[in-house]
Design a protein around this motif. Sequence first.
Motif, PDB file in Angstrom:
ATOM      1  N   ASN A   5       0.839  -1.196   0.000  1.00 18.08           N
ATOM      2  CA  ASN A   5       0.000   0.000   0.000  1.00 18.08           C
ATOM      3  C   ASN A   5       0.875   1.247   0.000  1.00 18.08           C
ATOM      4  N   ARG A   9       1.030   4.205  -2.829  1.00 17.21           N
ATOM      5  CA  ARG A   9       0.770   5.609  -2.467  1.00 17.21           C
ATOM      6  C   ARG A   9       1.975   6.496  -2.789  1.00 17.21           C
ATOM      7  N   GLY A  12       2.083   7.615  -6.120  1.00 11.51           N
ATOM      8  CA  GLY A  12       0.969   8.485  -6.496  1.00 11.51           C
ATOM      9  C   GLY A  12      -0.245   7.727  -6.995  1.00 11.51           C
ATOM     10  N   LEU A  13      -0.317   6.430  -6.680  1.00 14.78           N
ATOM     11  CA  LEU A  13      -1.450   5.623  -7.136  1.00 14.78           C
ATOM     12  C   LEU A  13      -2.369   5.281  -5.976  1.00 14.78           C
ATOM     13  N   LYS A  14      -3.653   5.275  -6.263  1.00 16.39           N
ATOM     14  CA  LYS A  14      -4.643   4.861  -5.277  1.00 16.39           C
ATOM     15  C   LYS A  14      -4.500   3.358  -5.039  1.00 16.39           C
ATOM     16  N   VAL A  15      -4.663   2.943  -3.809  1.00 17.33           N
ATOM     17  CA  VAL A  15      -4.554   1.524  -3.469  1.00 17.33           C
ATOM     18  C   VAL A  15      -5.854   0.821  -3.845  1.00 17.33           C
ATOM     19  N   THR A  16      -5.750  -0.107  -4.805  1.00 21.37           N
ATOM     20  CA  THR A  16      -6.894  -0.926  -5.200  1.00 21.37           C
ATOM     21  C   THR A  16      -6.452  -2.386  -5.133  1.00 21.37           C
ATOM     22  N   ARG A  19      -4.320  -3.563  -8.151  1.00 21.77           N
ATOM     23  CA  ARG A  19      -2.952  -3.028  -8.109  1.00 21.77           C
ATOM     24  C   ARG A  19      -2.111  -3.764  -7.084  1.00 21.77           C
ATOM     25  N   GLN A  62       0.032   1.926 -15.828  1.00 26.17           N
ATOM     26  CA  GLN A  62       0.069   2.900 -14.723  1.00 26.17           C
ATOM     27  C   GLN A  62       1.341   2.726 -13.900  1.00 26.17           C
TER      28      GLN A  62
END
Length: 147
Positions: A5, A9, A12-16, A19, A62
């Motif tokens: 996580n 972060r 710069g990526l949202k935690v899904t 991913r 991404q």
Amino acid sequence: MADKNHELRKAGLKVTLPRVKILQILESATDQHHLSAEDVYKTLLEAGEDVGLATVYRVLTQFESAGLVVRHNFDGGHAVFELSHEEHHDHMVCLESGEIIEFFDETIERRQQEIAEEHGYELVDHALVLYVRPRGSKATRQESIKK
């Protein structure tokens, strides 16, 4: 899981969930550092994860944009991905088996630097790929690529 996580972060990526799962697959690929999107997708399917191939491609793109992975397009046409490394390395690709071998050679690195300087340039980056086949193999390069 918390460190995955954090990595997402930090990039710069949202935690899904997709991913996180894809990052886990890339990090656990110890015997095969270079995975195609299809390899990642098959691994997700085998683990019972409900993630589509389009999602895998999107997430890998991404990750590439965020600097988490590096995309390589070796001969043969399809892209493979590896986690970004702090240390530089070059690649050898076996034309018969498709195996990708990572290596580092100080002499090659120094010589590339010297060549750039001899021509009045500063070397900023490079990618070296050697296409190889086992000694004694009779296949031509074109025959090997078609396999």
